[in-house]
Motif scaffolding. Structure first.
Motif, PDB file in Angstrom:
ATOM      1  N   GLY A  13       0.812  -1.203   0.000  1.00 44.46           N
ATOM      2  CA  GLY A  13       0.000   0.000   0.000  1.00 44.46           C
ATOM      3  C   GLY A  13       0.847   1.255   0.000  1.00 44.46           C
ATOM      4  O   GLY A  13       0.469   2.282  -0.573  1.00 44.46           O
ATOM      5  N   ALA A  14       2.026   1.175   0.668  1.00 43.85           N
ATOM      6  CA  ALA A  14       2.904   2.349   0.726  1.00 43.85           C
ATOM      7  C   ALA A  14       3.433   2.709  -0.654  1.00 43.85           C
ATOM      8  O   ALA A  14       3.740   3.877  -0.923  1.00 43.85           O
ATOM      9  N   GLN A  15       3.546   1.702  -1.550  1.00 39.13           N
ATOM     10  CA  GLN A  15       4.032   1.984  -2.899  1.00 39.13           C
ATOM     11  C   GLN A  15       3.051   2.829  -3.708  1.00 39.13           C
ATOM     12  O   GLN A  15       3.442   3.465  -4.696  1.00 39.13           O
ATOM     13  N   PHE A  16       1.768   2.830  -3.315  1.00 38.90           N
ATOM     14  CA  PHE A  16       0.743   3.593  -4.054  1.00 38.90           C
ATOM     15  C   PHE A  16       0.527   4.986  -3.441  1.00 38.90           C
ATOM     16  O   PHE A  16      -0.338   5.717  -3.905  1.00 38.90           O
ATOM     17  N   GLU A  17       1.309   5.322  -2.418  1.00 40.27           N
ATOM     18  CA  GLU A  17       1.158   6.618  -1.793  1.00 40.27           C
ATOM     19  C   GLU A  17       2.127   7.609  -2.429  1.00 40.27           C
ATOM     20  O   GLU A  17       3.248   7.276  -2.806  1.00 40.27           O
ATOM     21  N   GLY A  18       1.656   8.829  -2.564  1.00 39.90           N
ATOM     22  CA  GLY A  18       2.500   9.889  -3.082  1.00 39.90           C
ATOM     23  C   GLY A  18       2.811   9.779  -4.553  1.00 39.90           C
ATOM     24  O   GLY A  18       3.876  10.246  -4.999  1.00 39.90           O
ATOM     25  N   LEU A  19       1.922   9.167  -5.351  1.00 40.97           N
ATOM     26  CA  LEU A  19       2.174   9.031  -6.787  1.00 40.97           C
ATOM     27  C   LEU A  19       1.778  10.270  -7.568  1.00 40.97           C
ATOM     28  O   LEU A  19       2.261  10.466  -8.691  1.00 40.97           O
ATOM     29  N   GLN A  20       0.911  11.072  -6.983  1.00 47.07           N
ATOM     30  CA  GLN A  20       0.425  12.251  -7.699  1.00 47.07           C
ATOM     31  C   GLN A  20       1.563  13.239  -7.935  1.00 47.07           C
ATOM     32  O   GLN A  20       2.310  13.579  -7.032  1.00 47.07           O
ATOM     33  N   GLY A  21       1.693  13.634  -9.173  1.00 42.02           N
ATOM     34  CA  GLY A  21       2.724  14.594  -9.536  1.00 42.02           C
ATOM     35  C   GLY A  21       4.045  13.954  -9.914  1.00 42.02           C
ATOM     36  O   GLY A  21       4.954  14.645 -10.396  1.00 42.02           O
ATOM     37  N   ARG A  22       4.200  12.677  -9.734  1.00 40.07           N
ATOM     38  CA  ARG A  22       5.441  11.987 -10.078  1.00 40.07           C
ATOM     39  C   ARG A  22       5.287  11.333 -11.451  1.00 40.07           C
ATOM     40  O   ARG A  22       4.235  10.788 -11.773  1.00 40.07           O
ATOM     41  N   PRO A  23       6.325  11.350 -12.279  1.00 37.17           N
ATOM     42  CA  PRO A  23       6.269  10.647 -13.575  1.00 37.17           C
ATOM     43  C   PRO A  23       6.115   9.152 -13.362  1.00 37.17           C
ATOM     44  O   PRO A  23       6.649   8.601 -12.395  1.00 37.17           O
ATOM     45  N   PRO A  24       5.351   8.469 -14.246  1.00 39.67           N
ATOM     46  CA  PRO A  24       5.163   7.019 -14.075  1.00 39.67           C
ATOM     47  C   PRO A  24       6.474   6.253 -14.060  1.00 39.67           C
ATOM     48  O   PRO A  24       6.560   5.201 -13.416  1.00 39.67           O
ATOM     49  N   GLY A  25       7.491   6.773 -14.724  1.00 44.09           N
ATOM     50  CA  GLY A  25       8.755   6.048 -14.721  1.00 44.09           C
ATOM     51  C   GLY A  25       9.418   6.029 -13.359  1.00 44.09           C
ATOM     52  O   GLY A  25      10.298   5.194 -13.111  1.00 44.09           O
ATOM     53  N   GLN A  26       9.013   6.930 -12.447  1.00 42.31           N
ATOM     54  CA  GLN A  26       9.587   6.980 -11.108  1.00 42.31           C
ATOM     55  C   GLN A  26       8.699   6.307 -10.069  1.00 42.31           C
ATOM     56  O   GLN A  26       9.000   6.352  -8.876  1.00 42.31           O
ATOM     57  N   TRP A  27       7.607   5.686 -10.546  1.00 40.27           N
ATOM     58  CA  TRP A  27       6.724   4.995  -9.590  1.00 40.27           C
ATOM     59  C   TRP A  27       7.403   3.723  -9.104  1.00 40.27           C
ATOM     60  O   TRP A  27       8.252   3.143  -9.793  1.00 40.27           O
TER      61      TRP A  27
END
Length: 236
Positions: A13-27
């Motif tokens: 679940g922590a991996q899905f936090e803070g994704l907004q504003g980040r490029p998908p390549g850095q997810w």
């Protein structure tokens, strides 16, 4: 190896936090895999309905057409194998038709046939009270000639006359027969004698022309009806 599911789900679940504003390549790995799976599913669904579905339908139609052509091919192969038998059968049918046509007089021979019917009754000692040929009824390939007759004589002579009609070289039938007893003991036979003749080439041409005209008239009537409906619709 012990796996702490609670800790594992918390890390996931922590991996899905803070994704907004980040490029998908850095997810993190889990969001990237989930996004790739979603894009793949969307591409498959979109490709099926936009591109592959038409190909599948064309393939099914082609398979049905192939089955139809195979059936037609097998029928033609069977006909080709039995060609000689079919040709012999056609010859037999043609001979049968020719024999039947010989039993039908031509238009020019009808007068002689009517005279033969009359002479058959006179030869049996019967008295014709009525012998009236009516208007011929033209069919597709032959004409039917009805004749109203009323003849008087003995029972046996009338029976012999009916037998003579059946044994004539031309086709003659007796229809709507009725018998009445006279005061002197004789019988009166009323009937419609029908004989048939084949149509001459001119009459056949007229029949074909009439059928074509009737078909053309039917199509024209349908077209006119459709046109009138369209005109009414336009008027509305």
């Amino acid at each position: 190896m012990n796996i702490d599911l609670k800790q594992w789900s918390a890390d996931l679940g922590a991996q899905f936090e803070g994704l907004q504003g980040r490029p998908p390549g850095q997810w993190p790995l889990a969001p990237r895999l989930l996004c790739a799976a979603g894009m793949m599913a969307l591409a498959i669904v979109f490709g099926y309905f936009v591109y592959w579905q038409g190909q599948f339908e064309a393939q099914e139609a082609g398979a049905a057409q192939e089955a139809k052509l195979r059936t037609a091919y097998q029928k033609k192969i069977a006909q080709a194998v039995n060609l000689e038998a079919l040709q012999a059968q056609k010859v037999q049918v043609d001979q049968s038709v020719e024999r039947l046509e010989k039993q039908l007089p031509s238009k020019a021979e009808m007068a002689a046939l009517l005279s033969d019917i009359n002479q058959a009754g006179v030869g049996r000692g019967l008295a014709f009270e009525l012998f009236r040929p009516n208007q011929p009824v033209v069919r597709d390939y032959y004409a039917e000639q009805p004749i109203d007759i009323r003849i008087s004589g003995s029972y046996h002579d009338l029976g012999a006359f009916a037998a003579d009609m059946a044994h004539m070289p031309r086709i003659v039938t007796l229809n709507n027969m009725s018998l009445e007893t006279n005061k002197d003991g004789s019988l009166t036979l009323e009937a419609i004698a029908k004989t048939f003749r084949y149509l001459d080439p001119e009459e056949l041409s007229e029949q074909r022309a009439a059928r074509l005209k009737a078909k053309a008239g039917g199509k024209g009537g349908k077209a006119g009806a459709k046109g009138s409906k369209k005109a009414k619709g336009a008027a509305k």
